[in-house]
Design a protein around this motif. Sequence first.
Motif, PDB file in Angstrom:
ATOM      1  N   ASP A 230       0.841  -1.185   0.000  1.00 31.73           N
ATOM      2  CA  ASP A 230       0.000   0.000   0.000  1.00 31.73           C
ATOM      3  C   ASP A 230       0.879   1.238   0.000  1.00 31.73           C
ATOM      4  O   ASP A 230       1.508   1.574   1.002  1.00 31.73           O
ATOM      5  N   ASP A 231       0.946   1.930  -1.139  1.00 31.34           N
ATOM      6  CA  ASP A 231       1.762   3.131  -1.264  1.00 31.34           C
ATOM      7  C   ASP A 231       0.924   4.395  -1.175  1.00 31.34           C
ATOM      8  O   ASP A 231       1.387   5.479  -1.517  1.00 31.34           O
ATOM      9  N   THR A 232      -0.325   4.266  -0.755  1.00 27.45           N
ATOM     10  CA  THR A 232      -1.188   5.434  -0.670  1.00 27.45           C
ATOM     11  C   THR A 232      -0.867   6.237   0.588  1.00 27.45           C
ATOM     12  O   THR A 232      -0.242   5.756   1.518  1.00 27.45           O
ATOM     13  N   GLY A 233      -1.326   7.470   0.601  1.00 25.22           N
ATOM     14  CA  GLY A 233      -1.130   8.323   1.760  1.00 25.22           C
ATOM     15  C   GLY A 233       0.194   9.060   1.724  1.00 25.22           C
ATOM     16  O   GLY A 233       1.000   8.928   0.810  1.00 25.22           O
ATOM     17  N   THR A 234       0.432   9.857   2.755  1.00 23.76           N
ATOM     18  CA  THR A 234       1.669  10.623   2.852  1.00 23.76           C
ATOM     19  C   THR A 234       2.803   9.717   3.326  1.00 23.76           C
ATOM     20  O   THR A 234       2.590   8.581   3.751  1.00 23.76           O
ATOM     21  N   GLU A 235       4.018  10.264   3.276  1.00 23.00           N
ATOM     22  CA  GLU A 235       5.171   9.495   3.728  1.00 23.00           C
ATOM     23  C   GLU A 235       5.019   9.098   5.196  1.00 23.00           C
ATOM     24  O   GLU A 235       5.315   7.962   5.584  1.00 23.00           O
ATOM     25  N   LEU A 236       4.534  10.020   6.020  1.00 20.86           N
ATOM     26  CA  LEU A 236       4.356   9.709   7.436  1.00 20.86           C
ATOM     27  C   LEU A 236       3.273   8.657   7.641  1.00 20.86           C
ATOM     28  O   LEU A 236       3.396   7.785   8.505  1.00 20.86           O
ATOM     29  N   GLU A 237       2.195   8.706   6.865  1.00 22.39           N
ATOM     30  CA  GLU A 237       1.138   7.700   6.974  1.00 22.39           C
ATOM     31  C   GLU A 237       1.649   6.327   6.558  1.00 22.39           C
ATOM     32  O   GLU A 237       1.300   5.308   7.172  1.00 22.39           O
ATOM     33  N   ARG A 238       2.485   6.287   5.523  1.00 22.93           N
ATOM     34  CA  ARG A 238       3.065   4.995   5.111  1.00 22.93           C
ATOM     35  C   ARG A 238       3.982   4.451   6.202  1.00 22.93           C
ATOM     36  O   ARG A 238       3.981   3.246   6.487  1.00 22.93           O
ATOM     37  N   ARG A 239       4.750   5.322   6.816  1.00 22.85           N
ATOM     38  CA  ARG A 239       5.597   4.884   7.927  1.00 22.85           C
ATOM     39  C   ARG A 239       4.745   4.353   9.078  1.00 22.85           C
ATOM     40  O   ARG A 239       5.085   3.351   9.714  1.00 22.85           O
ATOM     41  N   GLY A 240       3.639   5.026   9.351  1.00 27.18           N
ATOM     42  CA  GLY A 240       2.749   4.569  10.409  1.00 27.18           C
ATOM     43  C   GLY A 240       2.227   3.169  10.146  1.00 27.18           C
ATOM     44  O   GLY A 240       2.175   2.330  11.062  1.00 27.18           O
ATOM     45  N   ARG A 241       1.825   2.913   8.896  1.00 28.10           N
ATOM     46  CA  ARG A 241       1.324   1.574   8.553  1.00 28.10           C
ATOM     47  C   ARG A 241       2.407   0.520   8.748  1.00 28.10           C
ATOM     48  O   ARG A 241       2.148  -0.584   9.228  1.00 28.10           O
ATOM     49  N   GLU A 242       3.628   0.849   8.342  1.00 29.19           N
ATOM     50  CA  GLU A 242       4.724  -0.115   8.481  1.00 29.19           C
ATOM     51  C   GLU A 242       4.992  -0.430   9.953  1.00 29.19           C
ATOM     52  O   GLU A 242       5.432  -1.538  10.289  1.00 29.19           O
ATOM     53  N   LEU A 243       4.723   0.545  10.820  1.00 30.26           N
ATOM     54  CA  LEU A 243       4.928   0.344  12.255  1.00 30.26           C
ATOM     55  C   LEU A 243       3.721  -0.289  12.937  1.00 30.26           C
ATOM     56  O   LEU A 243       3.776  -0.614  14.127  1.00 30.26           O
ATOM     57  N   GLY A 244       2.621  -0.430  12.200  1.00 34.63           N
ATOM     58  CA  GLY A 244       1.409  -0.966  12.785  1.00 34.63           C
ATOM     59  C   GLY A 244       0.671   0.046  13.628  1.00 34.63           C
ATOM     60  O   GLY A 244      -0.070  -0.321  14.552  1.00 34.63           O
ATOM     61  N   LEU A 245       0.837   1.342  13.332  1.00 34.31           N
ATOM     62  CA  LEU A 245       0.191   2.409  14.083  1.00 34.31           C
ATOM     63  C   LEU A 245      -0.918   3.044  13.266  1.00 34.31           C
ATOM     64  O   LEU A 245      -0.790   3.191  12.046  1.00 34.31           O
ATOM     65  N   GLN A 246      -1.991   3.415  13.951  1.00 38.93           N
ATOM     66  CA  GLN A 246      -3.110   4.088  13.296  1.00 38.93           C
ATOM     67  C   GLN A 246      -2.806   5.590  13.245  1.00 38.93           C
ATOM     68  O   GLN A 246      -3.177   6.348  14.143  1.00 38.93           O
ATOM     69  N   TYR A 247      -2.108   6.017  12.196  1.00 36.38           N
ATOM     70  CA  TYR A 247      -1.683   7.410  12.075  1.00 36.38           C
ATOM     71  C   TYR A 247      -2.295   8.024  10.829  1.00 36.38           C
ATOM     72  O   TYR A 247      -2.256   7.440   9.745  1.00 36.38           O
ATOM     73  N   LEU A 248      -2.845   9.229  10.992  1.00 38.93           N
ATOM     74  CA  LEU A 248      -3.384   9.986   9.870  1.00 38.93           C
ATOM     75  C   LEU A 248      -2.853  11.407   9.974  1.00 38.93           C
ATOM     76  O   LEU A 248      -3.026  12.074  10.995  1.00 38.93           O
ATOM     77  N   GLU A 249      -2.193  11.865   8.912  1.00 38.58           N
ATOM     78  CA  GLU A 249      -1.632  13.209   8.904  1.00 38.58           C
ATOM     79  C   GLU A 249      -2.706  14.228   8.538  1.00 38.58           C
ATOM     80  O   GLU A 249      -3.414  14.073   7.545  1.00 38.58           O
ATOM     81  N   LEU A 250      -2.816  15.277   9.335  1.00 39.91           N
ATOM     82  CA  LEU A 250      -3.761  16.353   9.094  1.00 39.91           C
ATOM     83  C   LEU A 250      -2.987  17.645   8.819  1.00 39.91           C
ATOM     84  O   LEU A 250      -1.753  17.636   8.787  1.00 39.91           O
ATOM     85  N   ASP A 251      -3.700  18.745   8.630  1.00 35.93           N
ATOM     86  CA  ASP A 251      -3.028  19.961   8.176  1.00 35.93           C
ATOM     87  C   ASP A 251      -2.882  21.024   9.253  1.00 35.93           C
ATOM     88  O   ASP A 251      -2.695  22.203   8.959  1.00 35.93           O
ATOM     89  N   GLY A 252      -2.932  20.619  10.532  1.00 39.66           N
ATOM     90  CA  GLY A 252      -2.846  21.583  11.605  1.00 39.66           C
ATOM     91  C   GLY A 252      -1.488  21.656  12.272  1.00 39.66           C
ATOM     92  O   GLY A 252      -0.488  21.118  11.765  1.00 39.66           O
ATOM     93  N   GLU A 253      -1.441  22.316  13.455  1.00 43.54           N
ATOM     94  CA  GLU A 253      -0.190  22.559  14.165  1.00 43.54           C
ATOM     95  C   GLU A 253      -0.146  21.913  15.540  1.00 43.54           C
ATOM     96  O   GLU A 253       0.903  21.914  16.181  1.00 43.54           O
ATOM     97  N   VAL A 254      -1.271  21.367  16.012  1.00 44.18           N
ATOM     98  CA  VAL A 254      -1.323  20.763  17.345  1.00 44.18           C
ATOM     99  C   VAL A 254      -1.234  19.243  17.216  1.00 44.18           C
ATOM    100  O   VAL A 254      -2.155  18.588  16.718  1.00 44.18           O
ATOM    101  N   GLY A 255      -0.109  18.678  17.656  1.00 45.16           N
ATOM    102  CA  GLY A 255       0.048  17.229  17.632  1.00 45.16           C
ATOM    103  C   GLY A 255      -0.781  16.580  18.725  1.00 45.16           C
ATOM    104  O   GLY A 255      -1.018  17.180  19.780  1.00 45.16           O
ATOM    105  N   VAL A 256      -1.216  15.338  18.479  1.00 39.89           N
ATOM    106  CA  VAL A 256      -2.093  14.644  19.427  1.00 39.89           C
ATOM    107  C   VAL A 256      -1.601  13.215  19.648  1.00 39.89           C
ATOM    108  O   VAL A 256      -1.349  12.482  18.685  1.00 39.89           O
TER     109      VAL A 256
END
Length: 386
Positions: A230-256
């Motif tokens: 699965d090469d979809t999503g941003t680079e950070l989202e792809r890294r998240g998938r490889e780590l088994g983490l539910q990560y979705l990159e948004l366009d804001g400034e406050v990390g959660v």
Amino acid sequence: MKLLEHQGKQLLAQAGVPVPRGRVVTTPEAAQQAAAVLGCRVALKAQVPAGKRGKAGGIGFAGAPEDAAGAAARLLGSELAGSRVDAVLVEEAADIAQELYASVLNDPAGKGPLVLFCPAGGMDIEELSARDPESIRRLGVDIRTGLTADAARSLVTGLGLGEHVEEQVTSALLTMYRLYRTVEAELVEVNPLVVTGAGEVVALDSKISLDPGALGRHAELVADLVPERDDTGTELERRGRELGLQYLELDGEVGVLANGAGLTMTTLDAVTHYGGKPANFLEIGGDAYTKATPALRLVLDNPRVRSLVVNFCGAFARTDVMTEGVLAAIEELRPELPIFFSIHGTGEEKAIRLVRERLGVEPYDTMDDAVRAAVAAAAGEGKVAG
């Protein structure tokens, strides 16, 4: 997991929602052949998991097959919304008389499905929702009874669509709801759902997100729609998938960072409510705390992030154990941005003591206070730690 447009349209068509004729291509030559077979003016649409592709230059039109080859050549290999365009959907261009909006989605507030319909669809539906929220009709659905024909019809009547169109839209809503339940989706959206010059209702786009936790129950669906890699999503989202983490990159400034999908979504909503913009969705509950260091690195590697809110609320999950994992990650990565904690539930006394002793930071009494401080810090206001 977000499906690409053509994958979503495949599901919609199989369920019974009309979609334009089209073919997915990966070369300019294939685009030319597809346009020749369709024999009409065509739209060429970059297949990336992102909205507003038209505004970003990800959609083109061609009146002749050779023009389709040129349009595909411009799209293929380009980057759109952080994703490389490796495929293009070539489909017949619609004769659009009116654009509508329709969706079925998870509603955390109502704890069930929510059906939305608006007689003004298109690229600016988000702006319309903010400007004129009453223009969007909403219907919460009791999953014990499901969406009835009468309930679906109530969303479309009295809008001047005409009886023929009303019946088609009602049918589309019922079908979208059945698809939402069948594949255990988080979102089934068609924007725009268009009325053609001939008065027919067609799904001109699709946005379908599947619940990652339910994919194991739909192995055949996943095998048919999702590539092995699965090469979809941003680079950070792809890294998240490889780590088994539910990560979705948004366009804001406050990390959660929060535990549990529901609490994470609530935290994102709170950031927005207090005037900020969340930078990510990242659920770090369960055994994900063991991946706290790569999880925190994901958040920090987003250059837009200017503050971080850590929100833990534990019942069966112990907040002290999760906090220990995050503290170890902070001590290893040594982020320079301000971090704001809210910790409640099982093990909270120990967790709060750990934060005080190891970071010299005082967790906030409520999630709202922590979020407000994080929003202010991201905006360059107020105190920078807490």
